[in-house]
Motif scaffolding. Structure first.
Motif, PDB file in Angstrom:
ATOM      1  N   ARG A 168       0.886  -1.572  -0.164  1.00 26.35           N
ATOM      2  CA  ARG A 168       0.056   0.308   0.003  1.00 26.35           C
ATOM      3  C   ARG A 168       1.219   1.274   0.190  1.00 26.35           C
ATOM      4  O   ARG A 168       0.598   2.488  -0.422  1.00 26.35           O
ATOM      5  CB  ARG A 168      -1.420   0.103   1.469  1.00 26.35           C
ATOM      6  CG  ARG A 168      -1.788   1.205   1.121  1.00 26.35           C
ATOM      7  CD  ARG A 168      -2.860   0.889   2.078  1.00 26.35           C
ATOM      8  NE  ARG A 168      -1.998   0.831   3.621  1.00 26.35           N
ATOM      9  CZ  ARG A 168      -2.711   1.009   4.901  1.00 26.35           C
ATOM     10  NH1 ARG A 168      -4.517   0.773   4.642  1.00 26.35           N
ATOM     11  NH2 ARG A 168      -2.411   0.562   5.686  1.00 26.35           N
TER      12      ARG A 168
ATOM     13  N   GLU B 266      -3.879  -2.144  -2.435  1.00 30.62           N
ATOM     14  CA  GLU B 266      -4.810  -2.289  -1.078  1.00 30.62           C
ATOM     15  C   GLU B 266      -4.602  -3.737  -0.394  1.00 30.62           C
ATOM     16  O   GLU B 266      -4.776  -4.737  -1.247  1.00 30.62           O
ATOM     17  CB  GLU B 266      -6.227  -1.785  -0.755  1.00 30.62           C
ATOM     18  CG  GLU B 266      -6.478   0.250  -1.108  1.00 30.62           C
ATOM     19  CD  GLU B 266      -5.468   0.300   0.369  1.00 30.62           C
ATOM     20  OE1 GLU B 266      -5.827  -0.523   1.768  1.00 30.62           O
ATOM     21  OE2 GLU B 266      -5.364   1.464   0.642  1.00 30.62           O
TER      22      GLU B 266
ATOM     23  N   ARG C  87      -7.983  -6.352   3.700  1.00 30.97           N
ATOM     24  CA  ARG C  87      -8.478  -6.514   5.535  1.00 30.97           C
ATOM     25  C   ARG C  87      -9.127  -7.730   6.135  1.00 30.97           C
ATOM     26  O   ARG C  87      -9.660  -8.257   5.473  1.00 30.97           O
ATOM     27  CB  ARG C  87      -9.618  -5.636   5.581  1.00 30.97           C
ATOM     28  CG  ARG C  87      -8.835  -4.269   5.092  1.00 30.97           C
ATOM     29  CD  ARG C  87      -9.431  -2.628   4.800  1.00 30.97           C
ATOM     30  NE  ARG C  87     -10.986  -3.169   4.725  1.00 30.97           N
ATOM     31  CZ  ARG C  87     -11.824  -2.290   4.103  1.00 30.97           C
ATOM     32  NH1 ARG C  87     -12.204  -1.614   5.538  1.00 30.97           N
ATOM     33  NH2 ARG C  87     -12.907  -2.354   3.706  1.00 30.97           N
TER      34      ARG C  87
ATOM     35  N   ARG D  54      -6.561  -7.600  -1.878  1.00 29.52           N
ATOM     36  CA  ARG D  54      -5.349  -7.490  -3.567  1.00 29.52           C
ATOM     37  C   ARG D  54      -5.342  -8.015  -4.393  1.00 29.52           C
ATOM     38  O   ARG D  54      -4.888  -9.216  -4.236  1.00 29.52           O
ATOM     39  CB  ARG D  54      -4.859  -6.537  -2.453  1.00 29.52           C
ATOM     40  CG  ARG D  54      -3.413  -7.636  -2.259  1.00 29.52           C
ATOM     41  CD  ARG D  54      -2.241  -6.101  -1.781  1.00 29.52           C
ATOM     42  NE  ARG D  54      -1.410  -7.378  -1.121  1.00 29.52           N
ATOM     43  CZ  ARG D  54      -0.675  -6.638  -1.553  1.00 29.52           C
ATOM     44  NH1 ARG D  54      -0.229  -6.814  -2.663  1.00 29.52           N
ATOM     45  NH2 ARG D  54       0.931  -7.838  -0.972  1.00 29.52           N
TER      46      ARG D  54
END
Length: 200
Positions: free
Chosen positions: A92, A98, A101, A195
């Motif tokens: 990132r 990204e 998460r 990602r």
């Protein structure tokens, strides 16, 4: 000596990690980066051999040998996840990609906590195997009480972590209205939580 080696291995882990990610994202040499990261298990092998030699030379089994086993177990159980997390942060920072998460709510959060707990189980199994080998290596029942105590400690911590994971399974936190398991606003449409591109 063992405590000093644990400190050296810990420092070495982060030095190799920083060097590997630096080569991967700053120098743009992904193969060199991977090679540096693959050197990290060597640190655990060195610590394992040093612990065995220390015991073989007549050292009294104590908390340092148990700590070494738990350290290696943690690295086996959670080391790869730690590297992937930091790799995501570097991606990132330098590539604008990204990272994936962890979910915050619902069954997805419960499943995530279960996977993390399995890493703890893996670490406890690894530490237990190493400690049992150390007990057999010492071959003196009068000198191995501390090693048995560390086995109990490993599974005590695993049990506590398991209760936390079970709690998330029985009562997973609910997402606020209008948000998905990752905390994204559903009004923005579905999002990709993994990602793209190559990663560790």
């Amino acid at each position: 000596m063992i405590v000093t080696l644990i400190v050296i291995c810990e420092v070495g882990f982060w030095v190799l990690l920083a060097a590997g990610l630096g080569a991967r994202y700053v120098l743009r040499k992904p193969r060199l980066g991977v090679a540096l990261l693959l050197c990290e298990p060597v640190l655990e092998v060195v610590l394992l051999i040093a612990t065995a030699v220390d015991l073989r030379n007549g050292a009294e089994p104590n908390w340092t040998h148990g700590l070494a086993a738990l350290y290696i177990g943690y690295t086996v159980g959670h080391g790869h996840r730690t590297v992937k997390w930091l790799d995501g942060l570097a991606a990132r920072r330098f590539d604008g990609i990204e990272p994936p998460r962890a979910p915050k709510y619902g069954r997805e959060r419960a499943a995530h906590e279960g996977k993390v707990w399995l890493g703890t189980v893996t670490g406890a199994v690894t530490a237990t195997v190493l400690l049992l080998l150390a007990i057999a290596y010492v071959g003196d029942g009068a000198r191995d009480d501390s090693l048995w105590a560390w086995i109990a400690q490993a599974w005590k911590m695993t049990g506590i972590h398991g209760l936390v994971a079970l709690w998330y399974t029985l009562a997973p936190p609910k997402a606020p209205a209008g948000r998905d398991a990752w905390g994204n606003d559903l009004a923005d449409g579905p999002r990709e939580h993994q990602r793209t591109g190559k990663h560790l």
